[in-house]
Design a protein around this motif. Structure first.
Motif, PDB file in Angstrom:
ATOM      1  N   THR A   1      -4.071   6.444   2.818  1.00  0.00           N
ATOM      2  CA  THR A   1      -3.721   5.324   3.685  1.00  0.00           C
ATOM      3  C   THR A   1      -4.294   5.562   5.066  1.00  0.00           C
ATOM      4  O   THR A   1      -4.561   6.703   5.451  1.00  0.00           O
ATOM      5  CB  THR A   1      -2.196   5.132   3.752  1.00  0.00           C
ATOM      6  N   GLU A   2      -4.513   4.468   5.788  1.00  0.00           N
ATOM      7  CA  GLU A   2      -5.050   4.580   7.145  1.00  0.00           C
ATOM      8  C   GLU A   2      -3.910   4.839   8.124  1.00  0.00           C
ATOM      9  O   GLU A   2      -2.930   4.100   8.167  1.00  0.00           O
ATOM     10  CB  GLU A   2      -5.780   3.289   7.526  1.00  0.00           C
TER      11      GLU A   2
ATOM     12  N   TYR B   1       2.925   0.810  11.286  1.00  0.00           N
ATOM     13  CA  TYR B   1       4.112   1.420  10.697  1.00  0.00           C
ATOM     14  C   TYR B   1       5.324   1.390  11.630  1.00  0.00           C
ATOM     15  O   TYR B   1       6.446   1.619  11.190  1.00  0.00           O
ATOM     16  CB  TYR B   1       3.819   2.878  10.326  1.00  0.00           C
ATOM     17  N   MET B   2       5.102   1.113  12.897  1.00  0.00           N
ATOM     18  CA  MET B   2       6.177   1.186  13.885  1.00  0.00           C
ATOM     19  C   MET B   2       7.214   0.076  13.690  1.00  0.00           C
ATOM     20  O   MET B   2       6.874  -1.028  13.259  1.00  0.00           O
ATOM     21  CB  MET B   2       5.587   1.099  15.291  1.00  0.00           C
TER      22      MET B   2
ATOM     23  N   VAL C   1       4.465   8.824   8.705  1.00  0.00           N
ATOM     24  CA  VAL C   1       4.825   9.947   7.821  1.00  0.00           C
ATOM     25  C   VAL C   1       5.918   9.511   6.844  1.00  0.00           C
ATOM     26  O   VAL C   1       5.853   9.791   5.636  1.00  0.00           O
ATOM     27  CB  VAL C   1       5.283  11.165   8.643  1.00  0.00           C
ATOM     28  N   GLU C   2       6.928   8.804   7.356  1.00  0.00           N
ATOM     29  CA  GLU C   2       8.010   8.323   6.498  1.00  0.00           C
ATOM     30  C   GLU C   2       7.479   7.329   5.460  1.00  0.00           C
ATOM     31  O   GLU C   2       7.903   7.344   4.296  1.00  0.00           O
ATOM     32  CB  GLU C   2       9.085   7.663   7.352  1.00  0.00           C
ATOM     33  N   ALA C   3       6.545   6.463   5.877  1.00  0.00           N
ATOM     34  CA  ALA C   3       5.960   5.492   4.946  1.00  0.00           C
ATOM     35  C   ALA C   3       5.206   6.204   3.826  1.00  0.00           C
ATOM     36  O   ALA C   3       5.287   5.803   2.653  1.00  0.00           O
ATOM     37  CB  ALA C   3       5.036   4.541   5.692  1.00  0.00           C
ATOM     38  N   CYS C   4       4.473   7.250   4.187  1.00  0.00           N
ATOM     39  CA  CYS C   4       3.751   8.024   3.177  1.00  0.00           C
ATOM     40  C   CYS C   4       4.720   8.711   2.218  1.00  0.00           C
ATOM     41  O   CYS C   4       4.485   8.734   1.005  1.00  0.00           O
ATOM     42  CB  CYS C   4       2.857   9.057   3.845  1.00  0.00           C
TER      43      CYS C   4
ATOM     44  N   GLU D   1      -1.131   3.585  -2.129  1.00  0.00           N
ATOM     45  CA  GLU D   1      -1.325   3.033  -0.793  1.00  0.00           C
ATOM     46  C   GLU D   1       0.032   2.704  -0.196  1.00  0.00           C
ATOM     47  O   GLU D   1       1.031   2.616  -0.929  1.00  0.00           O
ATOM     48  CB  GLU D   1      -2.202   1.783  -0.839  1.00  0.00           C
ATOM     49  N   CYS D   2       0.065   2.518   1.113  1.00  0.00           N
ATOM     50  CA  CYS D   2       1.298   2.131   1.784  1.00  0.00           C
ATOM     51  C   CYS D   2       1.295   0.619   1.991  1.00  0.00           C
ATOM     52  O   CYS D   2       0.283   0.065   2.429  1.00  0.00           O
ATOM     53  CB  CYS D   2       1.415   2.822   3.142  1.00  0.00           C
ATOM     54  N   PRO D   3       2.400  -0.051   1.721  1.00  0.00           N
ATOM     55  CA  PRO D   3       2.434  -1.498   1.919  1.00  0.00           C
ATOM     56  C   PRO D   3       2.229  -1.900   3.374  1.00  0.00           C
ATOM     57  O   PRO D   3       1.768  -3.007   3.652  1.00  0.00           O
ATOM     58  CB  PRO D   3       3.830  -1.897   1.421  1.00  0.00           C
TER      59      PRO D   3
END
Length: 215
Positions: free
Chosen positions: A10-11, A17-18, A171-174, A184-186
């Protein structure tokens, strides 16, 4: 490659992500500023002497370093139905130092963006609607989100939650994506990463700015 290797990629563009992103989305969805028709944003830092900025062989210039945040800011608000992009730049020693980008989206909506690597800007983002507007202080890491009505009176102000570094959200999303077996992360799917890169590739092509390739 993520699919081939069965791994997450993921990028790490932290603004995607915030919590501030959902805060802005929720304000827009509430209808308080009406229909969104335009966005402006700028992000400029005095970093022109930094090696990664001043060298073409390091993919230097303002666009790829800070302009990516302005394009993502506009895209997070106006979506992916892009009709046209026009950009101009001031170059120094082969790399862009100051850029202005105009993006036209379907539905007669527009984003006007500026990014630079030699001056200091206020880093503000504005979202204009038919009933009012939103101002975001520091699009690179939102510090305050303020809502104004059509009489330019402040009607609400929001502060994002306190951070550790700001990187914890990606990091939490990953971690969530890995736990769910995702590739991938949404918050920043592969298609969106590629789309933004293609926008910037198109801008560079319009300037005749090719990054030197080395074997």
């Amino acid at each position: 490659m993520a699919k081939e290797k069965n791994l997450l990629i993921t990028e790490a563009i932290w603004t995607r992500y915030m919590p501030s992103r959902k805060m802005i989305d929720d304000i827009i969805s509430s209808g308080v500023i009406g229909e969104v028709t335009a966005v402006t944003a700028n992000l400029n830092y005095a970093i022109s002497e930094v090696e990664r900025i001043r060298k073409p062989e390091l993919a230097g210039g303002a666009l790829l370093d800070v302009g990516v945040y302005t394009i993502n800011f506009a895209s997070m608000v106006l979506g992916d139905k892009l009709k046209n992009v026009q950009a101009t730049a001031i170059f120094r020693e082969g790399v862009d130092m100051l850029d202005t980008i105009a993006m036209v989206f379907e539905g007669d909506r527009m984003a006007t963006l500026q990014c630079g690597a030699r001056e200091i800007s206020d880093r503000m983002g504005s979202i204009f609607g038919t009933k009012g507007y939103i101002q975001v202080q520091n699009i690179n890491n939102p510090e305050k989100i303020t809502v104004f009505d059509k009489e330019h009176k402040e009607v609400a102000a929001y502060l994002p939650p306190a951070q550790i570094t700001g990187y914890e959200y990606e990091v939490e999303a990953c971690a969530r994506a890995i736990a769910q077996g995702e590739k991938e992360c949404p918050e920043m799917p592969h298609d969106e990463t590629v789309r933004v890169m293609e926008i910037m590739d198109g801008i560079r092509k319009s300037w005749g700015y090719e990054i030197p390739l080395y074997e």
